[in-house]
Design an enzyme around this catalytic site. Structure first.
Site, short mmCIF file in Angstrom:
data_model
loop_
_atom_site.label_atom_id
_atom_site.label_comp_id
_atom_site.label_asym_id
_atom_site.label_seq_id
_atom_site.Cartn_x
_atom_site.Cartn_y
_atom_site.Cartn_z
N ASP A 1 -35.33 45.39 28.45
CA ASP A 1 -34.16 45.61 27.15
C ASP A 1 -33.89 47.18 26.90
O ASP A 1 -34.73 47.63 26.29
CB ASP A 1 -34.61 45.00 25.93
CG ASP A 1 -34.78 43.64 26.09
OD1 ASP A 1 -33.86 42.68 26.70
OD2 ASP A 1 -35.99 43.05 25.96
N THR A 2 -32.67 47.42 27.34
CA THR A 2 -32.40 48.93 27.31
C THR A 2 -30.98 49.11 27.57
O THR A 2 -30.32 48.04 28.20
CB THR A 2 -33.27 49.56 28.59
OG1 THR A 2 -34.59 49.40 28.34
CG2 THR A 2 -32.86 50.95 28.61
N VAL A 3 -30.39 50.13 27.14
CA VAL A 3 -28.86 50.29 27.67
C VAL A 3 -28.90 51.71 28.40
O VAL A 3 -29.61 52.64 28.03
CB VAL A 3 -27.88 50.42 26.38
CG1 VAL A 3 -28.12 49.11 25.62
CG2 VAL A 3 -28.31 51.48 25.36
N MET B 1 -30.71 49.36 34.19
CA MET B 1 -31.57 48.71 33.05
C MET B 1 -32.44 47.66 33.56
O MET B 1 -32.06 47.21 34.57
CB MET B 1 -30.70 48.31 32.09
CG MET B 1 -29.60 49.37 31.61
SD MET B 1 -28.65 48.68 30.20
CE MET B 1 -27.44 47.69 31.29
#
Length: 529
Positions: free
Chosen positions: A350-352, A432
């Site tokens: 979970d990342t952008v 990501m």
């Protein structure tokens, strides 16, 4: 470059001349392009986009998380920004060993490190931006105040990980309205976050790290049993460093130095450079096998060595030295599977990531994350700040370079990247996906430079990832390839979620054209003008 087959579902690469942005959310891409068209540069556009995405994609990112960035000015030297937060000064390794812990639980208050994103944005804006925070934070403020609509992939992830905030009443009230995750097409707002963003737009980093917002964050953490105090926040400062690099074909891959895993991406690239990945006789199974073997070697090095630079026992130069890379590569062959070794670090996705190139040729590669979905799940209600859980990335092994210590930065998975050729930046990209990111960087680069794909086609290619003792395969890979890998001795599994999410821009200096890509695995788009 091979042309797209328009009889097959997919999307074309985006093309533009004056500026381009690629993100995982349509609204953030549009916002970045609007900032560019209003006279902002790549830094302004990237900050506007990531600030907005922290509002409308809150399980993935936000001002309670961390940030890394690579900035390549059109003329000048590329610089890396390390915006990763530190552990509380009162936290020691013995604190957690005395609790009987072997790792820091990802939903514990002790996994919360100081959020580094806001200071990083402020520093980037002051040193390289044109428009100022009061202008570029307006889209995020408006979305938090007036509401935003939930797109399909965001809704899917929100529902999947709703349990991470369900146990925190304040977080559940904000992020699970009516007791459930919002559905596709639902609208949500966050006035408390709007007020905090408005303060930052007016007063800069002090509005977050001092005063009412900081007081609410510290009070919330202390109430949950945390060791944080006001000085932990007030003393935080992002750092600028030189990127670390490795050659790949006739290009150079640039990564942020430790405490991120960019070094692992460089190791994989250097290992694959010793094989002719452009050889048309290689099968899909051959390529997946070589990537898996390079990943094993690189991630063993990563987990043993990478930490806060102050705690590392070897240098980047030593790790990338020919004698070490040659020794690792010598163990890799097409017909042999090396031993499996499990990883100590937690798995997350979970990342952008945001890529922007402006009309002057300035390029921005920026990544922002809460670590796990919804981070720690701990929410400072008055400030509207959901707090990350990056401290779960610390080791609790005495003597390990990444062992927990007071005021220390943990190992980080989030890594932005750039590619240059002949001293000029030619690509700003990121993939990501938590642990996958280093492997994803090498896979993407090989698809472009070895296979001749444009950036969208390279992003679209089926992905594989050696993790937790087996190769995880996206179901777009055929069963024959899976059987071939198993015949070589690999354990395999079908991936239950898409592997990563790529955003990329390639700069064609000769023709003055920008090529943009946004992964079909997310909701986003690449767009330019």
């Amino acid at each position: 470059m091979p042309e797209r087959d328009f009889m097959v579902p997919g999307k074309s690469v985006a093309l533009a001349q004056n500026g381009m942005a690629a993100t995982s959310h349509p609204l953030t891409t549009l916002t970045a392009v609007e900032i560019l068209k209003a006279g902002g540069n790549a830094v302004d556009a990237a900050i506007a986009a990531v600030a907005l995405q922290g509002v409308i994609d809150p399980h993935m990112t936000g001002i309670g998380g961390d940030c890394f960035a690579l900035y390549a000015p059109a003329s000048g030297t590329m610089v890396a920004y390390n915006g990763s937060g530190r552990s509380p000064r009162a936290a020691t390794l013995d604190t957690y060993l005395d609790m009987g812990w072997t790792s820091i639980p990802d939903l514990s208050v002790h996994a919360v490190t100081v959020p580094g994103a806001v200071d990083t944005w402020c520093r980037l804006s002051a040193e390289h931006g044109k428009l100022g925070l009061d202008r570029i934070l307006q889209p995020a403020i408006e979305a938090a105040e007036n509401g935003f609509t939930i797109p399909p992939r965001v809704a899917l992830d929100w529902a999947r990980y709703a349990n991470r905030v369900a146990g925190h009443p304040d977080a559940a009230e904000q992020f699970l309205p009516g007791g459930h995750a919002p559905r596709t097409g639902d609208r949500l707002s966050n006035p408390a976050l709007a007020a905090t963003l408005r303060r930052i737009a007016r007063d800069g980093r002090s509005a977050f790290y001092e005063g009412e917002v900081a007081e609410d964050i510290v009070a919330t953490l202390r109430a949950a049993g945390g060791l944080h105090d006001a000085a932990d926040l007030a003393s935080f400062a992002a750092e600028t460093t030189r990127p670390i690099t490795a050659a790949y074909r006739d290009h150079v891959l640039h990564e942020c130095p430790p405490n991120g895993q960019g070094l692992a991406a460089l190791i994989i690239a250097r290992l694959l450079e010793g094989f002719d990945m452009a050889d048309t006789s290689l099968t899909d199974a051959d390529r997946i096998h070589l990537l898996a073997e390079a990943t094993k070697a690189a991630y063993r090095q990563r987990d043993a060595l990478i930490a806060d630079p102050a705690g590392m026992t070897v240098s980047v130069e030593e790790v990338l030295a020919d004698i070490n890379i040659d020794a690792l590569r010598a163990r890799i062959s097409l017909d042999r599977v090396t031993s499996v070794q499990s990883w100590d670090l937690p798995v997350h996705r979970d990342t952008v990531y945001i890529s922007v190139v402006d009309r002057d040729g300035n390029a921005m590669s920026l990544i922002n994350s809460l670590f796990f979905s919804f981070g720690s799940g701990i929410y400072a209600k008055k400030a509207g700040v959901l707090l990350q859980n990056r401290g779960a990335g610390f080791s609790l092994k005495p003597g390990h370079p990444n062992a927990m210590a007071p005021g220390k930065r943990p190992f980080h998975t989030i890594i932005p990247a750039m590619v240059s050729k002949d001293g000029k930046p030619v690509s700003s990209f990121g993939v990501m996906g938590g642990q996958y990111q280093a492997t994803g960087h090498a896979h993407f680069l090989s698809q472009v430079l070895d296979r001749g794909h444009d950036v969208q086609a390279a992003s679209d290619q089926p992905r594989s990832f050696f993790t937790e003792g087996a190769i995880s395969l996206e179901p777009t890979i055929d069963a024959e390839t899976k059987a071939d890998l198993e015949a070589r001795g690999h354990r395999t599994r079908w991936a239950d979620e898409p592997l990563g999410g790529c955003q990329a821009i390639w700069i064609d200096h000769e023709r003055g054209v920008l090529w943009g890509a946004s992964d079909h695995r997310k909701d986003g788009i690449a767009l330019g003008y």
